[in-house]
Scaffold this active site. Structure first.
Site, PDB file in Angstrom:
ATOM      1  CG  LEU A 144      58.718  77.009  -0.434  1.00  0.00           C
ATOM      2  CD1 LEU A 144      58.771  78.533  -0.349  1.00  0.00           C
ATOM      3  CD2 LEU A 144      59.415  76.388   0.761  1.00  0.00           C
ATOM      4  CG  ASP A 145      54.215  72.338   2.653  1.00  0.00           C
ATOM      5  OD1 ASP A 145      54.484  71.543   1.741  1.00  0.00           O
ATOM      6  OD2 ASP A 145      54.515  72.156   3.847  1.00  0.00           O
ATOM      7  CE  LYS A 146      46.079  77.201  -1.761  1.00  0.00           C
ATOM      8  NZ  LYS A 146      44.739  76.651  -2.074  1.00  0.00           N
ATOM      9  CB  THR A 167      55.478  77.202   3.309  1.00  0.00           C
ATOM     10  OG1 THR A 167      55.017  76.173   4.180  1.00  0.00           O
ATOM     11  CG2 THR A 167      56.898  77.575   3.713  1.00  0.00           C
ATOM     12  CG  HIS A 201      52.733  68.749   4.524  1.00  0.00           C
ATOM     13  ND1 HIS A 201      52.685  70.081   4.169  1.00  0.00           N
ATOM     14  CD2 HIS A 201      51.575  68.202   4.079  1.00  0.00           C
ATOM     15  CE1 HIS A 201      51.554  70.332   3.538  1.00  0.00           C
ATOM     16  NE2 HIS A 201      50.863  69.207   3.451  1.00  0.00           N
TER      17      HIS A 201
END
Length: 233
Positions: A103-105, A107, A185
């Site tokens: 997961l993105d930082k 998110t 992303h």
């Protein structure tokens, strides 16, 4: 080699303190001999453990569910930033754990951590068709036209995206998205391609496995075998 009290706590025989009391009462044996101390080291792959005379079927691999908070990297280690593995409590930490997917930082939401490479490969392989469900908050209302573009697959810059489901609700700025890819992303880039920006993003489900609402941000727990199966349903 691992501590016997840690292993039994992981396998739901109680807290470390409760397991320690069980050991002191003579309720735990390894290879037929009573265990005397909780910090005794054993080999989970070779030793036979019994609790109150009943054999313990040990987990060969760890599979964890985390409610990932924002601001934490989906990585095993990083010299400059806090990672999801850094958040694990001592009783759930095992060498070799890594996030299965990322997961993105910034998110939040459902993240699986494991030391089982085969399981992670099954989860992430495109042919497995494991869908992920996200909740997104947008700066502008999503439209039915956006949903149609998502459904046919769209190009987000240089990124070619497979068909995805954009689910509109009562508030067009609060939507859900179901995708079966996990490109860098991706959700943000898909919305950017239709003129919207993602303000907040949270993963709610992987396959048929839903984020446990009892897990606070940053908390982690073991998955049951039944829950692991739900990932692939």
């Amino acid at each position: 080699m691992e501590r016997i009290d840690k292993i039994l706590a992981l396998h739901n025989f109680g807290s470390r303190k409760e397991v320690g009391a069980l050991i002191r009462k003579g309720g735990v044996t390894v290879n037929g001999s009573p265990v005397k101390k909780g910090d005794e080291k054993i080999d989970p792959e070779r030793d036979e453990i019994r609790v109150l005379g009943e054999p313990v079927l040990l987990r060969r691999h760890m599979v964890l569910m985390m409610n990932k908070p924002g601001g934490v990297l989906s990585a095993s280690r990083d010299p400059k930033a806090e990672t999801v593995v850094d958040l694990l409590p001592p009783e759930l930490y095992r060498r070799g754990l890594f996030p299965a997917g990322r997961l993105d930082k910034d998110t939040e939401g459902l993240l699986i951590l494991t030391d089982d490479g085969d399981l992670a490969h099954r989860m992430l392989a495109p042919k497995s068709h494991v869908y992920k469900l996200y909740q997104a908050r947008l700066d502008k209302p999503a439209t039915r036209e956006d949903a149609a573009l998502f459904a046919q697959g769209l190009r987000a810059g240089e990124l070619e995206c497979l068909p995805a489901e954009l689910i509109l609700g009562d508030d067009p700025c609060e939507v859900q998205v179901r995708v079966r890819e996990g490109k860098f992303h991706q959700i943000k880039r898909m919305f950017h391609a239709v003129g919207k920006e993602v303000i907040y993003l949270k993963r709610l489900a992987i396959g048929n496995l839903k984020l446990d609402p009892a897990l606070a941000l940053g908390q982690t727990r073991l998955l049951t075998e039944e829950e692991i199966t739900k990932i692939f349903e």
